[in-house]
Design a protein around this motif. Structure first.
Motif, mmCIF file in Angstrom:
data_model
loop_
_atom_site.group_PDB
_atom_site.id
_atom_site.type_symbol
_atom_site.label_atom_id
_atom_site.label_comp_id
_atom_site.label_asym_id
_atom_site.label_seq_id
_atom_site.Cartn_x
_atom_site.Cartn_y
_atom_site.Cartn_z
ATOM 1 N N LEU A 109 0.807 -1.219 0.000
ATOM 2 C CA LEU A 109 0.000 0.000 0.000
ATOM 3 C C LEU A 109 0.840 1.269 0.000
ATOM 4 O O LEU A 109 0.320 2.365 -0.218
ATOM 5 C CB LEU A 109 -0.934 0.006 1.217
ATOM 6 N N ASN A 110 2.139 1.110 0.262
ATOM 7 C CA ASN A 110 3.002 2.284 0.403
ATOM 8 C C ASN A 110 4.197 2.273 -0.523
ATOM 9 O O ASN A 110 5.129 3.054 -0.328
ATOM 10 C CB ASN A 110 3.504 2.373 1.861
ATOM 11 N N LEU A 118 -1.033 8.061 -6.389
ATOM 12 C CA LEU A 118 -1.776 8.974 -5.519
ATOM 13 C C LEU A 118 -1.463 10.432 -5.837
ATOM 14 O O LEU A 118 -2.358 11.284 -5.831
ATOM 15 C CB LEU A 118 -1.440 8.694 -4.054
ATOM 16 N N LEU A 124 -3.100 14.031 -5.145
ATOM 17 C CA LEU A 124 -3.047 14.293 -3.707
ATOM 18 C C LEU A 124 -1.818 15.139 -3.397
ATOM 19 O O LEU A 124 -0.750 14.937 -3.980
ATOM 20 C CB LEU A 124 -2.974 12.986 -2.923
ATOM 21 N N ALA A 128 -1.676 14.915 2.204
ATOM 22 C CA ALA A 128 -2.568 13.767 2.026
ATOM 23 C C ALA A 128 -1.774 12.491 1.764
ATOM 24 O O ALA A 128 -2.114 11.416 2.267
ATOM 25 C CB ALA A 128 -3.545 14.041 0.885
ATOM 26 N N LYS A 129 -0.713 12.602 0.971
ATOM 27 C CA LYS A 129 0.139 11.445 0.695
ATOM 28 C C LYS A 129 0.749 10.914 1.986
ATOM 29 O O LYS A 129 0.756 9.695 2.227
ATOM 30 C CB LYS A 129 1.248 11.839 -0.279
ATOM 31 N N TRP A 132 -1.832 9.116 4.123
ATOM 32 C CA TRP A 132 -2.066 7.765 3.597
ATOM 33 C C TRP A 132 -0.978 6.821 4.087
ATOM 34 O O TRP A 132 -1.251 5.741 4.607
ATOM 35 C CB TRP A 132 -2.102 7.832 2.072
ATOM 36 N N TYR A 133 0.260 7.221 3.901
ATOM 37 C CA TYR A 133 1.410 6.386 4.273
ATOM 38 C C TYR A 133 1.370 6.055 5.762
ATOM 39 O O TYR A 133 1.496 4.890 6.161
ATOM 40 C CB TYR A 133 2.704 7.131 3.933
ATOM 41 N N HIS A 135 -1.124 6.149 7.826
ATOM 42 C CA HIS A 135 -2.303 5.366 8.211
ATOM 43 C C HIS A 135 -2.059 3.874 8.062
ATOM 44 O O HIS A 135 -2.330 3.092 8.986
ATOM 45 C CB HIS A 135 -3.508 5.773 7.365
ATOM 46 N N TRP A 136 -1.510 3.458 6.917
ATOM 47 C CA TRP A 136 -1.380 2.027 6.668
ATOM 48 C C TRP A 136 -0.239 1.405 7.462
ATOM 49 O O TRP A 136 -0.320 0.237 7.853
ATOM 50 C CB TRP A 136 -1.228 1.767 5.167
#
Length: 211
Positions: A109-110, A118, A124, A128-129, A132-133, A135-136
């Motif tokens: 995911l990263n 993304l 993004l 935001a990027k 995302w990073y 979060h996962w």
């Protein structure tokens, strides 16, 4: 052997750790994922790995192995000294489970192509990027922390396949400023691994092509 890799690639870092733990000599061949529009897209490299991913291990006879986990399994089966997996099927399954939590559930995911999609296709911004990073990694580390015991490494008293996957992911987490204070077990394992030359000397910071 020739290892086609990129200095900051966590999958490549895994392969470098594995080769170094086995004390196997290898030649670095840089496949820069950013320069020249991404050297992984050039026909010469695509002929070796149609996916265009790194790492890619070329054996002495010219045979190509792609995918870091397949490379690590090959090394462990071919060079059984300093094993990456414990002795019993149950223990091996446990270590593989920990390794897959990272290599199959966090890392994909990263990775570079996802982040590029993304930012370029979905437009993004950096905030935001990064969200995302983070979060996962946080989602994955929350679960992984609960699976670890009190051993110095992910399982037992020597590095396993799980540790080989964990250290590069911690490097990425630190790079993207993930708060690691909720993960004392992960931090302990990472610290113990980085005391070993196989982890420390193959880190992105010590890569011959590091920028």
């Amino acid at each position: 052997m020739k290892l086609y890799d990129y200095w900051r690639s966590s999958a490549s870092y895994r392969a470098r750790i594995g080769l170094s733990l086995k004390e196997l000599p290898f030649e670095h061949i840089c496949v820069h994922l950013v320069k020249d529009g991404g050297q992984q897209h050039q026909p010469e490299y695509r002929a070796k790995n149609p996916q265009g991913f790194v790492p890619c291990l070329e054996l002495d006879d010219g045979h190509i192995i792609t995918q870091s986990m397949a490379i690590l399994e090959y090394l462990d089966e071919t060079y059984p000294d300093t094993p990456f997996l414990p002795k019993t099927p149950r223990e091996r399954a446990h270590v593989r489970s920990l390794a897959n939590m990272i290599s199959a559930d966090i890392h994909p995911l990263n990775n570079t192509r996802v982040i590029k999609y993304l930012t370029v296709e979905l437009e993004l911004d950096d905030q935001a990027k990064t969200a995302w990073y983070q979060h996962w990694i946080t989602e994955g580390f929350n679960a992984l922390e609960q699976r670890l015991g009190d051993d110095p490494f992910c399982y037992g008293t020597s590095p396993t396949l799980a540790d080989i996957c964990l250290v590069p992911q911690v490097y990425n987490a630190e790079r993207f400023k993930v708060d690691l204070s909720p993960y004392p077990k992960i931090a302990r394992v990472n610290e113990n691994c980085l005391k070993l030359d196989a982890f420390k000397l193959t880190s992105p910071a010590n890569h011959p092509d590091a920028e």
